[in-house]
Design an enzyme around this catalytic site. Structure first.
Site, PDB file in Angstrom:
ATOM      1  N   HIS A 232      61.657  35.294  84.568  1.00 16.89           N
ATOM      2  CA  HIS A 232      62.331  35.488  85.861  1.00 16.89           C
ATOM      3  C   HIS A 232      62.718  34.100  86.389  1.00 16.89           C
ATOM      4  O   HIS A 232      62.021  33.122  86.124  1.00 16.89           O
ATOM      5  CB  HIS A 232      61.322  36.163  86.794  1.00 16.89           C
ATOM      6  CG  HIS A 232      61.852  36.639  88.105  1.00 16.89           C
ATOM      7  ND1 HIS A 232      62.092  35.792  89.158  1.00 16.89           N
ATOM      8  CD2 HIS A 232      62.153  37.885  88.547  1.00 16.89           C
ATOM      9  CE1 HIS A 232      62.516  36.497  90.196  1.00 16.89           C
ATOM     10  NE2 HIS A 232      62.573  37.776  89.849  1.00 16.89           N
TER      11      HIS A 232
ATOM     12  N   ASP B 242      52.641  34.956  84.588  1.00 15.41           N
ATOM     13  CA  ASP B 242      53.342  35.657  85.665  1.00 15.41           C
ATOM     14  C   ASP B 242      53.007  37.144  85.529  1.00 15.41           C
ATOM     15  O   ASP B 242      53.491  37.822  84.627  1.00 15.41           O
ATOM     16  CB  ASP B 242      54.847  35.397  85.514  1.00 15.41           C
ATOM     17  CG  ASP B 242      55.688  36.180  86.525  1.00 15.41           C
ATOM     18  OD1 ASP B 242      55.144  37.067  87.201  1.00 15.41           O
ATOM     19  OD2 ASP B 242      56.899  35.900  86.606  1.00 15.41           O
TER      20      ASP B 242
ATOM     21  N   GLN C 293      54.931  41.910  87.003  1.00 18.86           N
ATOM     22  CA  GLN C 293      55.248  43.241  86.477  1.00 18.86           C
ATOM     23  C   GLN C 293      54.057  43.858  85.741  1.00 18.86           C
ATOM     24  O   GLN C 293      54.200  44.887  85.080  1.00 18.86           O
ATOM     25  CB  GLN C 293      56.435  43.173  85.495  1.00 18.86           C
ATOM     26  CG  GLN C 293      57.736  42.760  86.129  1.00 18.86           C
ATOM     27  CD  GLN C 293      58.270  43.773  87.125  1.00 18.86           C
ATOM     28  OE1 GLN C 293      57.904  44.951  87.093  1.00 18.86           O
ATOM     29  NE2 GLN C 293      59.127  43.335  88.015  1.00 18.86           N
TER      30      GLN C 293
ATOM     31  N   LYS D 147      55.044  44.679  94.723  1.00 21.79           N
ATOM     32  CA  LYS D 147      55.321  45.421  93.481  1.00 21.79           C
ATOM     33  C   LYS D 147      54.113  46.243  93.040  1.00 21.79           C
ATOM     34  O   LYS D 147      54.102  46.782  91.941  1.00 21.79           O
ATOM     35  CB  LYS D 147      55.730  44.441  92.376  1.00 21.79           C
ATOM     36  CG  LYS D 147      57.076  43.783  92.645  1.00 21.79           C
ATOM     37  CD  LYS D 147      57.486  42.820  91.557  1.00 21.79           C
ATOM     38  CE  LYS D 147      58.849  42.233  91.903  1.00 21.79           C
ATOM     39  NZ  LYS D 147      59.294  41.222  90.939  1.00 21.79           N
TER      40      LYS D 147
ATOM     41  N   CYS E  71      67.564  38.494  88.133  1.00 22.49           N
ATOM     42  CA  CYS E  71      66.966  37.155  88.206  1.00 22.49           C
ATOM     43  C   CYS E  71      66.528  36.661  86.834  1.00 22.49           C
ATOM     44  O   CYS E  71      65.472  36.006  86.705  1.00 22.49           O
ATOM     45  CB  CYS E  71      65.773  37.115  89.172  1.00 22.49           C
ATOM     46  SG  CYS E  71      66.222  37.510  90.849  1.00 22.49           S
TER      47      CYS E  71
HETATM   48  C1  PLP Z   1      59.649  40.069  90.995  1.00 19.12           C
HETATM   49  C2  PLP Z   1      59.244  39.065  89.975  1.00 19.12           C
HETATM   50  C3  PLP Z   1      59.040  37.738  90.320  1.00 19.12           C
HETATM   51  C4  PLP Z   1      59.264  37.207  91.717  1.00 19.12           C
HETATM   52  O1  PLP Z   1      58.448  37.863  92.635  1.00 19.12           O
HETATM   53  P1  PLP Z   1      58.682  37.661  94.198  1.00 19.12           P
HETATM   54  O2  PLP Z   1      57.835  38.730  94.795  1.00 19.12           O
HETATM   55  O3  PLP Z   1      60.144  37.864  94.444  1.00 19.12           O
HETATM   56  O4  PLP Z   1      58.241  36.295  94.538  1.00 19.12           O
HETATM   57  C5  PLP Z   1      58.626  36.872  89.335  1.00 19.12           C
HETATM   58  N1  PLP Z   1      58.433  37.281  88.083  1.00 19.12           N
HETATM   59  C6  PLP Z   1      58.624  38.544  87.703  1.00 19.12           C
HETATM   60  C7  PLP Z   1      58.368  38.947  86.299  1.00 19.12           C
HETATM   61  C8  PLP Z   1      59.050  39.484  88.638  1.00 19.12           C
HETATM   62  O5  PLP Z   1      59.252  40.746  88.273  1.00 19.12           O
END
Ligand code: PLP
Length: 403
Positions: A120, A197, A200, A223, A361
Site C-alpha cells: 500500500h 503491515d 488487512q 478495518k 493506493c
Molecule cells: C488501508 C491500508 C493501509 C492504510 O491504512 P489507513 O487506515 O488508511 O492508515 C495500509 N496498508 C494496507 C494493506 C491497507 O489495506
C-alpha cells in the site's frame, strides 16, 4: 455463526442505496461498525468524556483507566509481551510513518530496506521520504502473475547493508496472504528487522506478533469493526527504547525545560498530545466483538463467500480476476472486458452494491499488472451468499452493457 443475528448488530446494513438494499462489499477499505461499539462511543461522550493521564478528578481517572484497559486488550489481541509495546496512533499510515521517521533516524546513508511490489502507498511513501532524507536504498520484492511473492528474489535482495524489511501480511488488492513468518525468519538470519503491515490481516486471521516474528506490527481500527481515527503500532520494547520520539508535545515528556527536555517512559514517549481516548476505548469493544464472533469462524465464512463468488465470476464472459494466489484472503479484484473500472463501479452502485474502484493506493502493483485500476469486492463477517448472488446478477447485467 448466525449471520442474521450478526447483521442485526449493524443497523447500516438495512438502509437503501439508490432504492435498492445496500450490499456492502467495500470492507477492505473500511468495515461497518456494530451497535456495541457505537453505543460505547455514545456512552463515553454522555458519561465519561475527559482528558486522560492528567486529571485528579473522577472522570479523568475513569477515562485513563479505560484507555489503559484498551491498551491491555490490544496487547492480548496480538500476543505482545507488555503494554509498553502498544502505541496508539491515528492508523496504519501514522504507525508506519512513526517507524520510518523514528527508527529511520538510526539508519545511515547506504543502508537498505526491502519492500514488496504489493505494498500500500502508506508502506512505500514514508520509506521514500526517509530515502530522500537519509540516503537509504529501497529494494523491491517482485510477484508473479498470480500475485505470489518471489521468495528466491527476496532472498537475493539481502546484503550486509539490509536493515529492515517492511511487508504487508495480506494484499489489499490481490488478497494474497504473504508468508510473513518465513520472511521474518529470513530477515532475522541476515540481521534485519521486520515491520508487518497488518491492516488487512487482523480482522481475518488470528495474529500473534511473536509467532510471526514481527519487530513492528501495524494496523487500523476502522478495518476491524472499530471506529475511525485510531490505530496501533506494536514495537518490540528493546527497539522502541532505542528509538527517538516521533512527535513532540504534551503527554510524551518526562520534564520540559529550555535547558533540556526528557522523554516519558514507553509507551507514552510515542504518544504526543491528547490521544483519541474515545477511539481507543471503542477499539477495545471492537476487539471484544470480533473475538466474540471468533476470528476463525469469520475467516471460514469469508472464505466460503470468496470461493462461491470466485467460482461464479469465472463464468462471466470477459471477466478477469487479478490475484489468484492459493489460500488468498476474501478480496476479489477484477476487470470486465475493456470496461473502465469506474464505469463498472458506478453501475454497481446504481444497483445498491458498494465496491471500490481505482488503484487502491497500490500504483506500483497496478503498473506490475499493466493496468490503471481494478474493481474490488471484499467480504466481512456480515456478508451473505444471497448478497453474492445479487452481486453476480449485477455483474452479468454490467457485462452485458459494457462488453
Ligand atoms: C488501508 C491500508 C493501509 C492504510 O491504512 P489507513 O487506515 O488508511 O492508515 C495500509 N496498508 C494496507 C494493506 C491497507 O489495506
Amino acid at each position: 455463526m448466525n449471520i442474521d443475528s450478526i447483521r442485526a448488530d449493524f443497523p447500516i446494513l438495512s438502509r437503501k442505496v439508490n432504492g435498492k438494499d445496500l450490499i456492502y462489499l467495500d470492507n477492505a477499505a473500511s468495515t461497518q461498525t456494530p451497535r456495541a461499539v457505537v453505543d460505547d462511543i455514545e456512552y463515553i461522550y454522555y458519561n465519561r468524556k475527559a482528558n486522560v493521564h492528567r486529571g485528579v478528578h473522577c472522570l479523568s481517572q475513569e477515562a485513563t483507566a479505560a484507555m489503559e484497559e484498551a491498551r491491555e486488550r490490544v496487547r492480548r489481541f496480538i500476543g505482545a509481551d507488555s503494554v509498553e509495546e502498544i502505541i496508539f496512533t491515528r492508523g496504519t499510515t501514522e504507525s508506519i510513518n512513526l517507524v520510518a521517521s523514528s527508527y529511520g533516524l538510526l539508519l545511515n546513508e547506504g543502508d537498505e530496506i526491502i519492500l514488496t511490489v504489493m505494498e500500500h502507498h502508506s508502506n512505500i511513501v514514508p520509506w521514500q521520504l526517509l530515502a530522500s532524507r537519509r540516503g537509504i536504498v529501497i529494494k523491491v520484492v517482485p510477484c508473479d502473475e498470480r500475485g505470489v511473492l518471489d521468495l528466491d528474489a527476496y532472498r537475493a535482495l539481502f546484503s550486509p547493508r539490509t536493515r529492515l524489511v517492511s511487508v504487508t501480511q495480506v494484499s489489499n488488492v490481490l488478497g494474497t496472504v504473504n508468508p510473513v513468518a518465513e520472511m521474518a525468519a529470513i530477515a532475522h538470519s541476515h540481521g534485519a528487522l521486520v515491520c508487518i503491515d497488518g491492516a488487512q490481516a487482523v480482522a481475518h486471521t488470528k495474529v500473534d506478533v511473536k509467532a510471526l516474528g514481527a519487530d513492528f506490527y501495524v494496523f487500523s481500527s476502522h478495518k476491524m469493526y472499530g471506529p475511525t481515527g485510531v490505530g496501533i503500532l506494536y514495537g518490540r520494547r528493546d527497539l522502541l527504547e532505542t528509538m527517538p520520539p516521533y512527535q513532540g508535545g504534551g503527554e510524551m515528556i518526562g520534564h520540559v525545560s529550555f535547558s533540556g527536555t526528557t522523554w516519558a517512559e514507553l509507551p507514552f514517549k510515542f504518544e504526543a498530545g491528547t490521544p483519541d481516548y474515545v477511539g481507543a476505548a471503542a477499539l477495545a469493544k471492537a476487539i471484544d466483538y470480533l473475538e466474540g464472533l471468533g476470528i476463525e469462524n469469520v475467516a471460514d465464512h469469508e472464505h466460503e463467500l470468496l470461493e462461491y463468488a470466485t467460482s461464479l465470476m469465472e463464468t462471466i464472459p470477459g471477466l478477469r480476476i487479478y490475484g489468484t494466489a492459493p489460500h488468498k484472503s476474501a478480496v476479489i479484484s477484477f476487470l470486465i472486458g475493456d470496461a473502465h473500472h469506474y464505469d463498472t463501479g458506478i453501475l454497481l452502485d446504481q444497483l445498491g452494491i458498494a465496491v471500490r474502484t481505482g488503484h487502491h493506493c497500490a500504483q506500483p502493483l497496478m503498473e506490475r499488472f499493466g493496468i490503471e485500476g481494478t474493481v474490488r469486492a471484499s467480504f466481512a463477517a456480515y456478508n451473505t451468499r444471497v448478497e453474492v448472488d445479487a452481486f453476480i446478477a449485477a455483474l452479468r447485467r454490467v457485462a452485458a452493457m459494457l462488453v
